[in-house]
Write an enzyme that holds these catalytic residues in place. Structure first.
Site, PDB file in Angstrom:
ATOM      1  N   TYR A   1     -26.039 -50.459  -3.988  1.00 23.92           N
ATOM      2  CA  TYR A   1     -26.085 -49.937  -5.198  1.00 23.92           C
ATOM      3  C   TYR A   1     -26.885 -51.390  -6.170  1.00 23.92           C
ATOM      4  O   TYR A   1     -27.841 -51.206  -6.890  1.00 23.92           O
ATOM      5  CB  TYR A   1     -24.743 -49.906  -5.862  1.00 23.92           C
TER       6      TYR A   1
ATOM      7  N   CYS B   1     -16.411 -50.162  -8.894  1.00 22.10           N
ATOM      8  CA  CYS B   1     -17.344 -50.869  -8.460  1.00 22.10           C
ATOM      9  C   CYS B   1     -18.042 -51.410  -9.811  1.00 22.10           C
ATOM     10  O   CYS B   1     -18.416 -50.723 -10.649  1.00 22.10           O
ATOM     11  CB  CYS B   1     -18.333 -49.837  -7.925  1.00 22.10           C
ATOM     12  N   ASN B   2     -18.397 -52.677  -9.918  1.00 23.31           N
ATOM     13  CA  ASN B   2     -18.929 -53.269 -10.986  1.00 23.31           C
ATOM     14  C   ASN B   2     -20.413 -52.851 -11.225  1.00 23.31           C
ATOM     15  O   ASN B   2     -20.687 -52.587 -12.634  1.00 23.31           O
ATOM     16  CB  ASN B   2     -18.835 -54.956 -10.886  1.00 23.31           C
TER      17      ASN B   2
ATOM     18  N   CYS C   1     -17.709 -58.278  -8.188  1.00 21.39           N
ATOM     19  CA  CYS C   1     -18.067 -56.943  -7.278  1.00 21.39           C
ATOM     20  C   CYS C   1     -16.800 -56.787  -6.209  1.00 21.39           C
ATOM     21  O   CYS C   1     -16.258 -57.543  -5.979  1.00 21.39           O
ATOM     22  CB  CYS C   1     -19.206 -57.462  -6.190  1.00 21.39           C
ATOM     23  N   THR C   2     -16.278 -55.660  -6.315  1.00 25.73           N
ATOM     24  CA  THR C   2     -15.016 -55.363  -5.700  1.00 25.73           C
ATOM     25  C   THR C   2     -15.060 -55.695  -4.155  1.00 25.73           C
ATOM     26  O   THR C   2     -13.890 -55.984  -3.651  1.00 25.73           O
ATOM     27  CB  THR C   2     -14.564 -53.802  -5.830  1.00 25.73           C
TER      28      THR C   2
END
Length: 270
Positions: free
Chosen positions: A48, A80-81, A194-195
């Site tokens: 992404y 998700c950031n 970010c995860t």
């Protein structure tokens, strides 16, 4: 709007591009160990962080709409950031169930830092978002936040969860991207925006050499999920969780041992 009746047995849906959201699920399961879980990974859309805002703001709501129709969750967590900073408002406008997003932990990082210099590691898409600018202005106006886009850390985290050793060059490059900036040597706190990144936190700490405080939003997200589902009476025995992918099911074989640790034993394709 997508409507559905909410039942106590309805799962919590976690959504990410890959396995990064497991860092959020891990914290949620500490608070809600018996909650039914569906974890969705958009491997067909990964990464992404290099996609445009227009593409993601279309793709993510459509995917989540399909997932809600199939699994009928009572709550969606966008773990998700990048997805949250770009598409959270759109998703909330098309779903009539609670949607919990993931945003960089700028406020708590500002409270933790002693030097006033904070590093922020995220994808390129996340670190350039106006939402991040607003968080920094509101909660860290008197601090210096040094941002660096490190999308390769996603690959390092994915490799680690496949049982491989993360490429140390990817780790070192992310660290160097922060330290090489003006005042980089004063950083005492790192926001993992970010995860995927908390999954390689140990590797990042080793690369920094000196002690660094790391923070991400997973614990706060877990508390929010617990609060929104506080009236739910969960099953006495946890059910088998579902891991669903938009990609090829065969590639999940490499993650199977890791997924089993989270109770995700049913593998499905969307």
């Amino acid at each position: 709007m997508i409507s559905k009746p909410v039942e106590a047995s309805s799962p919590i849906l976690f959504f990410d591009t890959g396995v990064g959201g497991l860092s959020v699920l891990r914290e949620a399961q500490k608070l809600l160990p018996n909650a039914p879980i569906v974890y969705a990974a958009d491997y067909a859309g990964m990464p992404y962080g290099t996609k445009s805002e227009e593409e993601l703001s279309t793709r993510i709501p459509l995917l989540l709409g399909r997932l809600v129709e199939r699994y009928k969750p009572q709550l969606v967590t966008i773990a998700c950031n990048t997805a949250s900073t770009i598409a959270l408002d759109v998703v909330r406008s098309v779903l009539d169930i609670p949607v919990v997003g993931t945003v960089p932990a700028i406020k708590p990082a500002s409270q933790m830092s002693k030097t006033g210099v904070i590093g922020l590691l995220g994808t390129q898409a996340t670190i350039r978002q106006p939402y991040v600018d607003r968080l920094a202005a509101e909660f860290a106006a008197d601090k210096t936040i040094l941002r660096f886009g490190a999308p390769d850390l996603v690959n390092a985290a994915e490799a680690k969860l496949r049982g491989e050793l993360p490429d140390p060059e990817l780790i070192d490059a992310a660290v160097a991207g922060l330290l090489s900036q003006q005042r980089g040597d004063e950083i005492d706190t790192i926001i993992l925006a970010c995860t995927h990144f908390p999954l390689v936190q140990d590797e990042l700490q080793k690369s920094f050499v000196r002690a660094i405080q790391f923070i991400d939003g997973s614990q706060g997200i877990a508390r929010r999920i617990a609060y929104l589902t506080r009236e739910v009476i969960w099953p006495e025995v946890p059910k088998s969780g579902v891991f669903v992918t938009t990609g090829d099911l065969i590639q999940l074989e490499l993650y199977q041992k890791t997924l089993e640790q989270f109770g995700l034993t049913r593998l499905e394709a969307l």
